[in-house]
Structures are given as C-alpha cells and as structure tokens.
Write a protein that holds these residues in place. Structure first.
Motif, PDB file in Angstrom:
ATOM      1  N   SER A  85       0.855  -1.257   0.052  1.00  0.00           N
ATOM      2  CA  SER A  85       0.006   0.044   0.146  1.00  0.00           C
ATOM      3  C   SER A  85       0.941   1.199   0.066  1.00  0.00           C
ATOM      4  CB  SER A  85      -0.938  -0.046   1.111  1.00  0.00           C
ATOM      5  OG  SER A  85      -0.274  -0.041   2.335  1.00  0.00           O
ATOM      6  N   PHE A  86       2.113   1.360   0.651  1.00  0.00           N
ATOM      7  CA  PHE A  86       2.981   2.319   0.906  1.00  0.00           C
ATOM      8  C   PHE A  86       3.655   2.566  -0.693  1.00  0.00           C
ATOM      9  CE2 PHE A  86       6.959   4.535   1.930  1.00  0.00           C
ATOM     10  CZ  PHE A  86       6.422   5.655   2.269  1.00  0.00           C
ATOM     11  N   SER A  87       4.068   1.471  -1.161  1.00  0.00           N
ATOM     12  CA  SER A  87       4.549   1.637  -2.687  1.00  0.00           C
ATOM     13  C   SER A  87       3.989   2.252  -3.661  1.00  0.00           C
ATOM     14  CB  SER A  87       5.153   0.380  -2.919  1.00  0.00           C
ATOM     15  OG  SER A  87       4.400  -0.570  -3.101  1.00  0.00           O
ATOM     16  N   ARG A  88       2.290   1.756  -3.412  1.00  0.00           N
ATOM     17  CA  ARG A  88       1.335   2.040  -4.314  1.00  0.00           C
ATOM     18  C   ARG A  88       1.153   3.506  -4.018  1.00  0.00           C
ATOM     19  NH1 ARG A  88      -4.054   3.338  -3.458  1.00  0.00           N
ATOM     20  NH2 ARG A  88      -5.381   2.992  -5.272  1.00  0.00           N
ATOM     21  N   LYS A  89       1.047   4.202  -2.893  1.00  0.00           N
ATOM     22  CA  LYS A  89       0.919   5.448  -2.592  1.00  0.00           C
ATOM     23  C   LYS A  89       2.274   6.451  -3.123  1.00  0.00           C
ATOM     24  CE  LYS A  89      -0.054   8.817   1.236  1.00  0.00           C
ATOM     25  NZ  LYS A  89       1.268   9.610   0.975  1.00  0.00           N
ATOM     26  N   LEU A  90       3.524   5.665  -3.029  1.00  0.00           N
ATOM     27  CA  LEU A  90       4.530   6.414  -3.682  1.00  0.00           C
ATOM     28  C   LEU A  90       4.542   6.724  -5.162  1.00  0.00           C
ATOM     29  CD1 LEU A  90       7.774   5.133  -1.897  1.00  0.00           C
ATOM     30  CD2 LEU A  90       6.789   7.419  -1.584  1.00  0.00           C
ATOM     31  N   ARG A  91       4.088   5.489  -5.838  1.00  0.00           N
ATOM     32  CA  ARG A  91       4.126   5.655  -7.266  1.00  0.00           C
ATOM     33  C   ARG A  91       3.068   6.675  -7.543  1.00  0.00           C
ATOM     34  NH1 ARG A  91       5.063   0.127  -6.695  1.00  0.00           N
ATOM     35  NH2 ARG A  91       2.922  -0.455  -6.690  1.00  0.00           N
ATOM     36  N   LYS A  92       1.921   6.733  -6.882  1.00  0.00           N
ATOM     37  CA  LYS A  92       0.845   7.692  -7.272  1.00  0.00           C
ATOM     38  C   LYS A  92       1.561   8.996  -7.076  1.00  0.00           C
ATOM     39  CE  LYS A  92      -3.819   8.929  -6.028  1.00  0.00           C
ATOM     40  NZ  LYS A  92      -5.026   8.846  -5.240  1.00  0.00           N
ATOM     41  N   THR A 123      10.281  -0.029  -5.503  1.00  0.00           N
ATOM     42  CA  THR A 123      10.382  -1.491  -5.416  1.00  0.00           C
ATOM     43  C   THR A 123      11.314  -1.738  -4.189  1.00  0.00           C
ATOM     44  OG1 THR A 123       9.703  -1.924  -7.482  1.00  0.00           O
ATOM     45  CG2 THR A 123      10.825  -3.887  -6.235  1.00  0.00           C
ATOM     46  N   GLN A 124      12.653  -1.073  -4.168  1.00  0.00           N
ATOM     47  CA  GLN A 124      13.603  -1.151  -3.196  1.00  0.00           C
ATOM     48  C   GLN A 124      12.883  -0.848  -1.910  1.00  0.00           C
ATOM     49  OE1 GLN A 124      16.590  -2.387  -3.471  1.00  0.00           O
ATOM     50  NE2 GLN A 124      16.452  -2.777  -5.476  1.00  0.00           N
ATOM     51  N   ILE A 125      12.038   0.320  -1.974  1.00  0.00           N
ATOM     52  CA  ILE A 125      11.643   0.674  -0.757  1.00  0.00           C
ATOM     53  C   ILE A 125      10.610  -0.283  -0.054  1.00  0.00           C
ATOM     54  CG2 ILE A 125      10.156   2.681   0.387  1.00  0.00           C
ATOM     55  CD1 ILE A 125      13.061   3.664  -0.286  1.00  0.00           C
ATOM     56  N   GLU A 126       9.755  -0.943  -1.070  1.00  0.00           N
ATOM     57  CA  GLU A 126       8.808  -1.695  -0.795  1.00  0.00           C
ATOM     58  C   GLU A 126       9.467  -3.173  -0.183  1.00  0.00           C
ATOM     59  OE1 GLU A 126       5.399  -4.582  -2.896  1.00  0.00           O
ATOM     60  OE2 GLU A 126       6.313  -2.832  -4.185  1.00  0.00           O
ATOM     61  N   MET A 127      10.465  -3.451  -0.609  1.00  0.00           N
ATOM     62  CA  MET A 127      11.035  -4.793  -0.172  1.00  0.00           C
ATOM     63  C   MET A 127      11.692  -4.619   1.319  1.00  0.00           C
ATOM     64  SD  MET A 127      13.026  -6.174  -3.618  1.00  0.00           S
ATOM     65  CE  MET A 127      13.943  -7.258  -2.912  1.00  0.00           C
ATOM     66  N   PHE A 128      12.229  -3.218   1.359  1.00  0.00           N
ATOM     67  CA  PHE A 128      12.776  -3.000   2.581  1.00  0.00           C
ATOM     68  C   PHE A 128      11.732  -2.877   3.747  1.00  0.00           C
ATOM     69  CE2 PHE A 128      14.217   0.253   5.817  1.00  0.00           C
ATOM     70  CZ  PHE A 128      15.437  -0.329   6.298  1.00  0.00           C
ATOM     71  N   ILE A 129      10.699  -2.340   3.357  1.00  0.00           N
ATOM     72  CA  ILE A 129       9.425  -2.160   4.314  1.00  0.00           C
ATOM     73  C   ILE A 129       8.959  -3.612   4.836  1.00  0.00           C
ATOM     74  CG2 ILE A 129       7.244  -1.445   5.021  1.00  0.00           C
ATOM     75  CD1 ILE A 129       7.832   1.276   3.352  1.00  0.00           C
ATOM     76  N   ALA A 130       8.764  -4.370   3.760  1.00  0.00           N
ATOM     77  CA  ALA A 130       8.528  -5.751   4.127  1.00  0.00           C
ATOM     78  C   ALA A 130       9.338  -6.783   4.889  1.00  0.00           C
ATOM     79  CB  ALA A 130       8.062  -6.443   2.584  1.00  0.00           C
ATOM     80  N   MET A 131      10.563  -6.533   4.474  1.00  0.00           N
ATOM     81  CA  MET A 131      11.536  -7.397   5.428  1.00  0.00           C
ATOM     82  C   MET A 131      11.874  -6.544   6.450  1.00  0.00           C
ATOM     83  SD  MET A 131      14.110  -8.954   2.338  1.00  0.00           S
ATOM     84  CE  MET A 131      14.498  -7.269   1.871  1.00  0.00           C
TER      85      MET A 131
END
Length: 587
Positions: A85-92, A123-131
């Motif tokens: 959801s955060f990466s979706r918001k960032l892309r938007k 994607t780097q941000i998304e992976m970092f948050i997930a892990m």
C-alpha cells in the motif's frame, strides 16, 4: 528515508503498531520453547518422573510453536499489506508530481531516470519495508530477551557468544565499507540501461534504415556490462556472508558443547544435570542471539541502497514547481477570446541569452494571428508561453484581459485547444484520442467526434479503418501515418470547442491540397474562436488577420500578408523562397 516515512497514513501507522505487537508476541512465544525443552531434559533424567509430566511440557512446547507460526503468518501478511500500500501511494505521488512539472522541471530528470525512480527505486523501498518491519522490530527484542536469559547461565558461554557476534559484525562492517559506495552507481547504471533501451525502441526505424543495429548493440553492451560487473562485484562481496554465518553458528554450537563437556566433567554430581540442561537451553538461545544480530546486520547492509532510492524519490517529490497555480476562476472573467503580449521577453532558466525580446501584439476574438520566421527564431517558444509551459521572464501575457499567471491552471487550459508540433497519440481508439481528457469525462458525443474529424479532413482515412471510429490506435500512433496523426491531433482540439486555438506548425505533414481544404473548413468552423498559428509555409498563413515575423527572437514585422510584402524584407525573402512573384501577386 525518514522523510518518506512521514508519508505513512493513519491506517498504515495502525498496521505498523499491530505488526510490532504481533512481533513481540511471536518473539516471546518463540523464546519460551527452550524453557520447555529444558524442563523436558530435566524430567527425562530425573528418577520417578511421570510420562504425563513430560507429555504436558511437550504439548505446551508444540502449542507455543503453533502460536509462533500463526503470529509469524500474521506479521508477514501485515508487512506485505503495509509495504504494498505504501509503494502504491509512492508511485501515485511521483506520477502526480511529474504530471504537474513544467518543461523546466521535466528537463532536470531524464525519462529513463523517472521510470527507474517510479519502478525500481519504489520496489527497493517496498522490499525494505516488507523485510525490515519484521527484522528491525524482531531482532532487538529477540537479542535483548535472549541475552537476558543466558547471562546467568554461564560466563564462559556468554563470552563465547559475544566473540561470535563481534566476528560477525566485523565481517559485515568490512563488507559495508567496500560495497556501500557502489550502491548509488548501480541505480545510475540502471538509468543508463533504461535510457539506451528506450532510445533503441523509439528509434527503431532510423536504426534499421542506417544499418545501425550493431552500433546500438555495442552501446547497450557497454552499459549492460558496466551494470553487470558492478552487480557481480557486490554479489561476490555479499557471498562471503553465507559461509561466514554458518562458520560462526557451527563454531558457536561446537564451542558451547566443548565448554559444556568441560564444565560438566568438573562439576559435582548434583550440578551435572543442571549444567547439561543449561547447555541445551544455551545452544538454542545462542542461535537466537546470532540470528538476531544477523538480521540487524542485513538491515544495515540493505539500508544504504534503500537510502539512495529514497533520496532519488525525494528529489522528484521535493522538486519545486515553478508554474504556480493562480486563484482566478471562470466567473471572474469578462472578456472572451482576446490575447495580448505586453513587452514579453523570455530566456530559458538555464540559459544566458534571451530567446524572445520585447514582443508586443494583441489579437481580438475571432481573429487569426500567425507567426513565421527562420528556424530558431522563437516561434514555438512564443506560443508555448500562452498555455504556461514556461512563464515569461519579462513582460506579461493577457488572455481575456487577465494575466495568465492569475488563472487557475485548469481554467486556463479549458480555454485553449492546443495542437503540438509533434502529434501525440495515446493507446486507445480513434474516438478516445479525439475525445481525450476532459472531453471524454462523460460519454463522448459520437456526432461531435465525427464532426471534429470531418473538419480535420480525417473522415476519408478513418472510414477505411477496420472498426472506423472504434479502430485501435497504438501507443504513439505507430500504426497510422504522420499526416493522419496530425489530423487526429487537430480533431482533438476542435472537439474541445475552445476559445483559443494554438497550432504549433501543425500542418507540416499535410500535402498542399489537404492543407488548403482543412484551413478553409477550420476557418468556417472556428470563426468565433481566436487562432494562433505557427507555420513554415507562406500558403498556410497568407489569409491570417495578422502575421508576426520573427527574426532571432525579435519582432521585425507585423501586419497582413500584403502589408508585410511591402514593408518587411525578412517576410518578403521567406515568401519569395517558397512562391513565385506571380503567385504572391495573385495571393
């Protein structure tokens, strides 16, 4: 990175809090398992122990394992939901910000770089948050909790565990010093790969026409090899981590048992059982300590690359937009269809020389004003100031008696039907391209679309397409000709019914016959609208109410065709280079 984290919504903050609680619960349950293992070990070696007591401890241990698994599943789900959801918001946010950029801001970022920032960096941000959400919370809790449980067991085992942690952290620190400076280079190299790939796709016709396939392959091979070599170096460095981790873990296990064997051998009969139980528990807790520090180390190792990605995203989001929105609404405007330039001068933000100098003229409703001059004289730049692709450096531009800077951008854009020099087509149909944007908010009027295409002289080729007005248009209009794209682009402006039409050399791809017919139809259809036309052909602008002649950014003549032939040498020279004296006299 922390600047990006401020963009978390309330819902996302709640997800973070829930994740932390579940991680704490997961760690607490997981670290309870060795305690049950210790009790089972003591019960097995104690005479008179009941099987029911052993089974009870075993059941509790299995129950803890199941609850730990469930908590781990919930944390993984929450982390995935939060990161996605955060990466979706960032892309938007990035897309929205780039959409508001003026030409000045667009030039600061290459297209390939913006694509990389919107995809790879996010994607780097998304992976970092997930892990990271799991590791950053789990590792400190686990390490502190595990250390607190083993400190009172044995000073020898505690020192051995500390030594193993120091070796692990030293290895990771050395790797970070070597690899970190290369992370930013990796992202820039990805930009280059994307840039060369994009060039190759968009310029495929020219590449094939000049037999330049091998040349392009060589260019791609260079940037691709640079990226590959950089990534190989990074991966080779990181490959040291896995064997080092296993060496440390196995050494710790072996060391605990060696020390344990020595301690048990030296202890009295009553203490042997306690030491053996402690050794079993310490082995489990020692692994937890190592794993928790390893998780922290992995986070610290990925942090720099994520930090680079976050900085690149913030560069886009923090870019100041130079074209500010005004406050004037449609209801505050009393004139219609007038355009006035008052002593307008302009130079590009990063340039020293002025492109336009002291341009002044006024056009009334229903009039047509044309601009002509040699290449580089500033024609396109001049009309691009009207829709505020750039703002004037000096002077002012008034539409309907109001400075364009005072308008709300939406109100200003709704007044203008813009046809660019290079026709732009979007993936869709003929109808969706003509009724594009605000025109297509509601179900487009088919009759209006057909009329716009008819005026733009596009009915002939559209009627021959497979599905006529619903025929497919490829991205960039690659499945239709340049002239067809121009006519659909003109139809798009006509369908909008604006007060002001801007044609930036929009008839250049048309043959003389089509050009002539289109201009006559356009004149009849847009007789109540004001038109601004940039053209290279004298024939396109001969009948304009006013013609502005530009030379090196200055207005060297303004008037009708016949007036300029008499008093403007620059215009006469351009005219004679295109038409004979007899044609000019007849015109």
């Amino acid at each position: 990175m922390f600047k990006l984290f401020k963009k978390f919504t309330k819902k996302q903050v709640i997800l973070i809090i829930c994740s932390i609680l579940f991680v704490a619960f997961h760690v607490g349950i997981e670290l309870k398992i060795p305690d049950y293992m210790s009790k089972i070990t003591v019960l097995v070696q104690t005479e008179g122990s009941k099987m029911s007591d052993i089974l009870e401890q075993g059941f509790l241990m299995v129950l803890c394992a199941l609850f730990s698994l469930l908590a781990s599943f919930v944390v993984g789900y929450l982390a995935a939901l939060l990161s996605a959801s955060f990466s979706r918001k960032l892309r938007k946010d990035i897309f929205s910000k780039v959409s508001k950029f003026s030409m000045n801001e667009i030039k600061k970022f290459s297209t390939s770089s913006l694509i990389t920032r919107t995809t790879n960096d996010v994607t780097q941000i998304e992976m970092f948050i997930a892990m990271g959400l799991q590791a950053m919370v789990k590792a400190p809790i686990m390490s502190v909790w595990a250390v607190s449980k083993i400190l009172d067991k044995s000073i020898e085992w505690s020192l051995l565990t500390a030594c193993c942690v120091v070796v692990l952290l030293t290895t990771i620190s050395i790797l970070m010093v070597i690899v970190l400076p290369r992370f930013e280079k990796v992202q820039k190299l990805i930009d280059k790969v994307n840039g060369v790939t994009r060039e190759n796709v968009t310029g495929i016709r020219v590449i094939r026409a000049f037999n330049a396939e091998k040349y392009q392959e060589g260019r791609f091979e260079n940037v691709n090899s640079d990226l590959t070599n950089m990534q190989l170096f990074n991966q080779r460095c990181f490959s040291v981590m896995s064997p080092m981790m296993y060496i440390v873990m196995h050494f710790l296990t072996l060391g605990i048992y060696l020390i344990g064997a020595y301690l048990i051998n030296s202890a009295g009969m009553m203490d042997k059982m306690t030491l053996f139980s402690n050794m079993v528990v310490f082995t489990s807790y020692g692994m937890h300590v190592i794993m928790s520090f390893l998780m922290l180390a992995m986070i610290f190792m990925t942090w720099p690359r994520v930090q680079v990605s976050a900085r690149r995203i913030n560069e886009v989001l923090d870019e100041e937009i130079t074209i500010k929105d005004g406050t004037l609404d449609e209801d505050d405007i009393h004139e219609v269809g007038t355009i006035e330039f008052r002593n307008v001068s302009f130079k590009y933000p990063d340039a020293d020389e002025y492109v336009l100098r002291d341009i002044s003229f006024k056009v009334n409703k229903g009039e047509t004003i044309a601009f002509i001059g040699s290449t580089g004289s500033g024609k396109s730049t001049l009309i691009n100031l009207v829709p505020r692709f750039y703002d004037v450096t000096e002077g002012s531009i008034l539409i309907d008696g109001v400075n364009v800077k005072d308008y709300k951008l939406e109100v200003l854009n709704n007044k203008i039907g813009y046809v660019p020099q290079k026709a732009v087509m979007f993936t869709g149909t003929v109808s969706s391209n003509v009724s594009y944007g605000d025109n297509g908010k509601e179900k487009a009027d088919k009759a209006k679309i057909k009329k716009a295409i008819e005026v733009a002289q596009g009915t002939d080729f559209v009627s021959k397409m497979d599905k006529k007005y619903d025929s497919h248009i490829a991205r960039g209009g690659t499945n239709i000709s340049g002239g067809q794209k121009q006519r659909l682009s003109i139809a798009r402006a006509i369908a909008r019914d604006p007060e002001i039409y801007i044609f930036d050399d929009s008839f250049s791809a048309l043959d003389y016959k089509t050009d002539s017919i289109l201009r006559k139809e356009l004149k009849n259809y847009t007789k109540d609208a004001t038109s601004m036309i940039v053209a290279q052909r004298i024939g396109t602008i001969m009948n304009a109410d006013k013609i502005v002649v530009l030379d090196k950014g200055k207005c060297v003549g303004i008037g009708t065709h016949k007036e300029l032939l008499k008093k403007c040498s620059v215009y006469k020279e351009i005219a004679l280079s295109q038409l004979s004296k007899e044609e000019l006299d007849n015109g």
